[in-house]
Design a protein around this motif. Structure first.
Motif, PDB file in Angstrom:
ATOM      1  N   ALA A   1       0.742  -1.169   0.022  1.00 36.21           N
ATOM      2  CA  ALA A   1      -0.033   0.033  -0.007  1.00 36.21           C
ATOM      3  C   ALA A   1       0.778   1.266  -0.036  1.00 36.21           C
ATOM      4  CB  ALA A   1      -0.860  -0.130   1.171  1.00 36.21           C
ATOM      5  N   TRP A   2       1.962   1.125   0.631  1.00 39.05           N
ATOM      6  CA  TRP A   2       2.997   2.420   0.807  1.00 39.05           C
ATOM      7  C   TRP A   2       3.593   2.583  -0.750  1.00 39.05           C
ATOM      8  CZ3 TRP A   2       6.501   3.265   5.474  1.00 39.05           C
ATOM      9  CH2 TRP A   2       7.090   4.490   5.321  1.00 39.05           C
ATOM     10  N   ALA A   3       3.952   1.502  -1.278  1.00 38.73           N
ATOM     11  CA  ALA A   3       4.429   1.585  -2.829  1.00 38.73           C
ATOM     12  C   ALA A   3       3.698   2.253  -3.750  1.00 38.73           C
ATOM     13  CB  ALA A   3       5.006   0.139  -3.067  1.00 38.73           C
TER      14      ALA A   3
ATOM     15  N   TYR B   1      -0.726  -2.929  -8.569  1.00 40.87           N
ATOM     16  CA  TYR B   1       0.277  -3.350  -8.336  1.00 40.87           C
ATOM     17  C   TYR B   1       1.386  -3.046  -9.652  1.00 40.87           C
ATOM     18  CZ  TYR B   1      -1.368  -6.358  -4.645  1.00 40.87           C
ATOM     19  OH  TYR B   1      -1.898  -6.707  -3.248  1.00 40.87           O
ATOM     20  N   LYS B   2       0.528  -3.107 -10.869  1.00 33.51           N
ATOM     21  CA  LYS B   2       1.243  -2.951 -12.158  1.00 33.51           C
ATOM     22  C   LYS B   2       2.018  -1.516 -12.117  1.00 33.51           C
ATOM     23  CE  LYS B   2      -2.603  -1.286 -14.621  1.00 33.51           C
ATOM     24  NZ  LYS B   2      -3.651  -0.926 -13.370  1.00 33.51           N
ATOM     25  N   ASP B   3       1.622  -0.671 -11.329  1.00 32.69           N
ATOM     26  CA  ASP B   3       2.109   0.731 -11.440  1.00 32.69           C
ATOM     27  C   ASP B   3       3.271   1.014 -10.246  1.00 32.69           C
ATOM     28  OD1 ASP B   3      -0.107   1.574 -12.884  1.00 32.69           O
ATOM     29  OD2 ASP B   3      -1.412   1.856 -11.155  1.00 32.69           O
ATOM     30  N   ILE B   4       3.678  -0.081  -9.573  1.00 32.69           N
ATOM     31  CA  ILE B   4       4.780   0.128  -8.670  1.00 32.69           C
ATOM     32  C   ILE B   4       6.124   0.143  -9.603  1.00 32.69           C
ATOM     33  CG2 ILE B   4       6.154  -1.022  -6.962  1.00 32.69           C
ATOM     34  CD1 ILE B   4       3.741  -2.277  -5.816  1.00 32.69           C
ATOM     35  N   ASP B   5       6.842   1.210  -9.441  1.00 32.17           N
ATOM     36  CA  ASP B   5       8.074   1.373 -10.200  1.00 32.17           C
ATOM     37  C   ASP B   5       9.501   1.337  -9.432  1.00 32.17           C
ATOM     38  OD1 ASP B   5       7.807   3.884  -9.264  1.00 32.17           O
ATOM     39  OD2 ASP B   5       7.822   4.877 -11.106  1.00 32.17           O
TER      40      ASP B   5
END
Length: 316
Positions: free
Chosen positions: A140-142, A248-252
């Motif tokens: 959630a933080w990411a 999740y796919k947006d975590i970079d």
């Protein structure tokens, strides 16, 4: 019959009163034996307990369900403190951090308050590492605080919506009635040796290492407020993970996942094997024969994953 009913009611009231007294006494003794390890950070009037050790790039550690800072300070944090400034938080409602949502703090709310607490400690873009439920908070933080994270390390994370219902204990403990009736009995009468023995089930197929129970303070987890806060959070977690998963796919940021192959609590196949496909560039480290507590029984391997995340993020 009326007289019998009055006698039974009187006995129940007496049992309840004794339970409240014993529960309060046991909680006080536990807090004397296992006081806060660190300092308190005020975030919008909410006290967040944090342990800070070491120097170097910032790493935030977030414990799992029913845990507290002492789970991370037993093995993992001291290893990391040789090369990093480590910040270990009590999640809201657990350990010594305040609870602030009567319906149970969501993983996004927890991520927000812990991120703000980290920033107050000077950690604007730390590597964030969380275990089990703490892995959900770290995700959630990411997702929701992308400008305030440099790398992500997930340790046996609860990440993919599951099909099993909430267990009976937490279903009961999450309710006001359970909080008022059953939880005082547990705090009052469950012996310490039973709680310590239950730790082995959490560590299975390993057992809790020598000295872990004496450091962790299992009594902190069976305080009434802690059990109630933990149960409410657990009761809401499935829907929160279901809502978070599409993002999740947006975590970079560089992401490392560490998971034991013998974990029967948060299954490797269901969670991390699926998660690795949903976070771009994520890497999975499988630990043969390790159960649900790698941060304790495989702390060097978890520290190595944090090293890799730091290197990928250009921090080392």
């Amino acid at each position: 019959m009326m007289r019998v009913g009055i006698i039974v009611l009187t006995l129940l009231v007496m049992l309840w009163a004794v339970s409240l007294w014993r529960a309060s006494r046991n909680e006080s003794r536990t807090e004397v034996d296992f006081p806060p390890e660190g300092q308190f950070v005020d975030v919008d009037g909410i006290a967040v307990h944090a342990v800070v050790m070491g120097e170097g790039p910032d790493v935030v550690l977030i414990h799992g369900s029913s845990g507290n800072t002492r789970d991370m300070t037993f093995a993992l944090a001291p290893i990391l403190a040789k090369n990093y400034r480590v910040i270990v938080f009590d999640r809201p409602g657990l350990g010594y951090s305040d609870s602030f949502n009567p319906d149970g703090e969501t993983i996004e709310q927890q991520a927000e308050i812990l991120q703000k607490a980290a920033a107050k400690l000077g950690a604007e873009k730390p590597i964030v590492a969380g275990q089990s439920y703490g892995g959900s908070v770290s995700l959630a933080w990411a997702v929701t605080r992308p400008d305030n994270i440099s790398g992500l390390v997930l340790i046996a994370p609860a990440a993919i919506p599951w099909e099993t219902p909430l267990d009976q204990f937490n279903s009961m403990a999450a309710t006001p009635i359970g909080n008022a009736t059953a939880l005082p009995l547990i705090t009052a009468f469950v012996p310490g040796w039973y709680v310590e023995k239950a730790l082995d089930r959490v560590f299975a197929p390993q057992t809790a290492p020598e000295g872990y129970a004496e450091h962790f303070g299992p009594g902190l987890s069976i305080r009434r407020s802690s059990m109630h806060a933990n149960a409410k959070q657990r009761a809401n977690l499935l829907e929160e993970v279901r809502a978070l998963q599409p993002k999740y796919k947006d975590i970079d940021v560089p992401t490392e996942i560490v998971h034991g192959t013998a974990d029967d609590t948060v299954g490797l196949g269901w969670h991390s094997h699926r998660l690795i496909e949903q976070i771009p560039g994520a890497k999975l480290i499988e630990l043969p024969g390790i159960g649900h507590m790698p941060q304790v029984v495989a702390a060097p391997e978890v520290a190595a994953a944090i090293d890799r995340a730091a290197q990928r993020a250009g921090l080392r």
